[in-house]
Design an enzyme around this catalytic site. Structure first.
Site, mmCIF file in Angstrom:
data_model
loop_
_atom_site.group_PDB
_atom_site.id
_atom_site.type_symbol
_atom_site.label_atom_id
_atom_site.label_comp_id
_atom_site.label_asym_id
_atom_site.label_seq_id
_atom_site.Cartn_x
_atom_site.Cartn_y
_atom_site.Cartn_z
ATOM 1 N N GLN A 126 -1.954 -1.271 -11.513
ATOM 2 C CA GLN A 126 -1.881 -0.311 -10.415
ATOM 3 C C GLN A 126 -0.639 0.561 -10.526
ATOM 4 O O GLN A 126 0.474 0.043 -10.646
ATOM 5 C CB GLN A 126 -1.874 -1.055 -9.078
ATOM 6 C CG GLN A 126 -1.823 -0.165 -7.849
ATOM 7 C CD GLN A 126 -1.692 -0.984 -6.576
ATOM 8 O OE1 GLN A 126 -0.915 -1.932 -6.513
ATOM 9 N NE2 GLN A 126 -2.448 -0.647 -5.558
ATOM 10 N N GLY A 127 -0.807 1.874 -10.484
ATOM 11 C CA GLY A 127 0.310 2.799 -10.528
ATOM 12 C C GLY A 127 0.476 3.523 -9.203
ATOM 13 O O GLY A 127 0.043 4.670 -9.056
ATOM 14 N N TYR A 128 1.081 2.847 -8.239
ATOM 15 C CA TYR A 128 1.314 3.437 -6.915
ATOM 16 C C TYR A 128 2.805 3.681 -6.689
ATOM 17 O O TYR A 128 3.266 4.809 -6.616
ATOM 18 C CB TYR A 128 0.767 2.504 -5.829
ATOM 19 C CG TYR A 128 -0.699 2.702 -5.486
ATOM 20 C CD1 TYR A 128 -1.589 3.224 -6.408
ATOM 21 C CD2 TYR A 128 -1.192 2.347 -4.249
ATOM 22 C CE1 TYR A 128 -2.931 3.398 -6.099
ATOM 23 C CE2 TYR A 128 -2.525 2.512 -3.915
ATOM 24 C CZ TYR A 128 -3.391 3.036 -4.841
ATOM 25 O OH TYR A 128 -4.710 3.206 -4.521
ATOM 26 N N SER A 129 3.577 2.597 -6.573
ATOM 27 C CA SER A 129 4.986 2.709 -6.186
ATOM 28 C C SER A 129 5.807 3.445 -7.239
ATOM 29 O O SER A 129 5.549 3.347 -8.439
ATOM 30 C CB SER A 129 5.593 1.325 -5.967
ATOM 31 O OG SER A 129 4.991 0.684 -4.871
ATOM 32 N N GLU A 244 -6.351 -4.764 -0.457
ATOM 33 C CA GLU A 244 -5.156 -5.439 -0.939
ATOM 34 C C GLU A 244 -4.452 -6.178 0.184
ATOM 35 O O GLU A 244 -4.040 -7.332 0.017
ATOM 36 C CB GLU A 244 -4.190 -4.427 -1.576
ATOM 37 C CG GLU A 244 -2.950 -5.084 -2.146
ATOM 38 C CD GLU A 244 -1.965 -4.084 -2.753
ATOM 39 O OE1 GLU A 244 -1.046 -4.541 -3.448
ATOM 40 O OE2 GLU A 244 -2.119 -2.876 -2.524
ATOM 41 N N SER A 383 5.161 -2.409 3.334
ATOM 42 C CA SER A 383 6.062 -3.375 3.956
ATOM 43 C C SER A 383 5.581 -3.741 5.358
ATOM 44 O O SER A 383 4.854 -2.991 6.011
ATOM 45 C CB SER A 383 7.486 -2.810 4.023
ATOM 46 O OG SER A 383 7.567 -1.801 5.011
ATOM 47 N N GLU A 385 7.203 -3.749 8.043
ATOM 48 C CA GLU A 385 7.669 -2.770 9.030
ATOM 49 C C GLU A 385 6.701 -1.597 9.112
ATOM 50 O O GLU A 385 6.383 -1.103 10.204
ATOM 51 C CB GLU A 385 9.068 -2.282 8.659
ATOM 52 C CG GLU A 385 10.175 -3.315 8.837
ATOM 53 C CD GLU A 385 10.198 -4.359 7.734
ATOM 54 O OE1 GLU A 385 10.886 -5.375 7.894
ATOM 55 O OE2 GLU A 385 9.521 -4.154 6.697
#
Length: 398
Positions: A126-129, A244, A383, A385
């Protein structure tokens, strides 16, 4: 709302238990139970066993090679697999990309890609962050500029789990830098063997290079590898993240880990009596057990609603928050239970076949690295939050 299983569902549970008892290799369940390192070959072995049974892609429709299970059957399978100490299914191709392609991909993409996920030909990551775009994913900077029949991709992804093994990566890229943040993003499939891709490992506290940095320098990607429409990738990403986040909650895994924790507390002693009889430790156990029972009930409500045609919304964020907090609490209390046996560990002790001097009970060697590794749970997948902000917006409109 009736949260009890039907007789047919109980019969399915018995079928799953029989399959796991017969087909789950003992050496794999032992590794999972004792927190030993899983190799790529281990993961491929279990992948192949499930594929041969037709149970690998549990939430795919039958026309694409899935078993056609209901949401209740999927939940039963996941719970029983966790209780039997089965390896997790590597999620990126089966549980993340697969559902996106089935819902938003072209027929050609489904016919070309899905069978290769099922038979293990292609591993995905996965290439997200990105370094400046984690929880605030919409601020990603990796660009894809159209050049004829290709996109030219430049940028960087980080925390790419198992990227060192991947054949392909599904990426969020910015295709319109002038649009509002979420409106200029596309969902692109990229061959990891393409010129211009560099993978650099990130070694974690437990000594394992589980995650990676991935750099893209003038990487050419065919336009045919665009999923859905250009600049609509945020819609597809949100759909994927729902899967996810629910998976991160890990109800079945938490129940199995808590059962092991109770067993440990009954065997270890403090001051000549079982640790479970210590009032403070027993109170901590009880707190986790109450939270876990409540989460399991909430999970069943979500499953029951989905079985009647509902779709998880804020509930997936709720499960993600509470599920990760519970899993962290279990690992923290497990580490506390082992006491000095869970001190800084010998990395080689996590390798199967280690013949060095044992330090305490067999499970103790993984207590510290598992505790440290699970600190990430409340961060990745959005996250906790950020999940609270999502819940506020969806339920109370704030």
């Amino acid at each position: 709302m009736d949260l009890r299983f039907t007789p047919e569902e109980e019969a399915f549970r018995d079928e799953v238990r029989a399959f796991l008892a017969d087909k789950l290799p003992a050496h794999l369940s032992r590794k999972v139970k004792h927190g030993l390192a899983m190799t790529k070959a281990d993961m491929e072995e279990w992948h192949g066993i499930l594929h041969a049974k037709g149970w690998l892609a549990s939430h795919w429709p039958e026309r694409h090679g899935g078993p056609g299970w209901t949401v209740v059957q999927r939940s039963i399978f996941e719970d029983e697999s966790a209780r039997a100490n089965a390896p997790r299914i590597v999620p990126f191709g089966v549980n993340m990309l697969g559902p996106v392609l089935i819902k938003y991909g072209s027929d050609e993409q489904c016919q070309r890609i899905l069978p290769r996920i099922l038979d293990g030909t292609d591993w995905w990551c996965q290439g997200y962050s990105e370094p400046g775009a984690g929880s605030d994913l919409a601020s990603l900077k990796t660009s894809a500029v159209r050049d004829g029949d290709h996109y030219v991709v430049n940028g960087q992804k980080t925390w790419t789990t198992l990227g060192q093994y991947a054949d392909w990566i599904f990426c969020l890229v910015r295709t319109d830098p002038t649009a509002k943040a979420q409106e200029g993003i596309s969902f692109l499939l990229i061959d990891m063997k393409s010129p211009g891709i560099e993978v650099r490992p990130i070694v974690l506290l437990d000594g394992d290079p589980e995650v990676n940095e991935v750099f893209f320098t003038d990487v050419r990607v065919p336009v045919a590898n665009l999923v859905g429409e250009e600049n609509k990738g945020w819609t597809y990403a949100k759909y994927l993240l729902t899967y996810e986040r629910t998976n991160i909650a890990g109800v079945g895994s938490s129940i199995a880990a808590f059962d092991r924790l109770k067993s440990i507390a009954g065997l270890l002693t403090r001051g000549g009596r079982p640790l479970a009889d210590d009032p403070l430790f027993a109170a901590r156990l009880a707190r986790i057990e109450i939270d876990l029972a409540n989460m399991a009930t909430t999970n069943m409500r979500v499953i029951a609603a989905a079985a009647n045609g509902g779709a998880p919304g804020a509930e997936s964020s709720m499960l993600k928050i509470k599920g990760t907090e519970i899993r962290q609490a279990i690992t923290a209390l497990t580490r506390r239970a082992y006491g000095p046996y869970a001190q800084p560990f010998i990395p080689e002790a996590l390798e199967d076949g280690y013949n060095g001097e044992p330090v305490g009970p067999e499970d103790a060697g993984s207590a510290a690295p598992t505790y440290f590794n699970y600190r990430k749970l409340s961060i990745f997948g959005g996250s906790n939050e950020v999940q609270k902000n999502i819940i506020s917006k969806m339920i109370v409109g704030l």
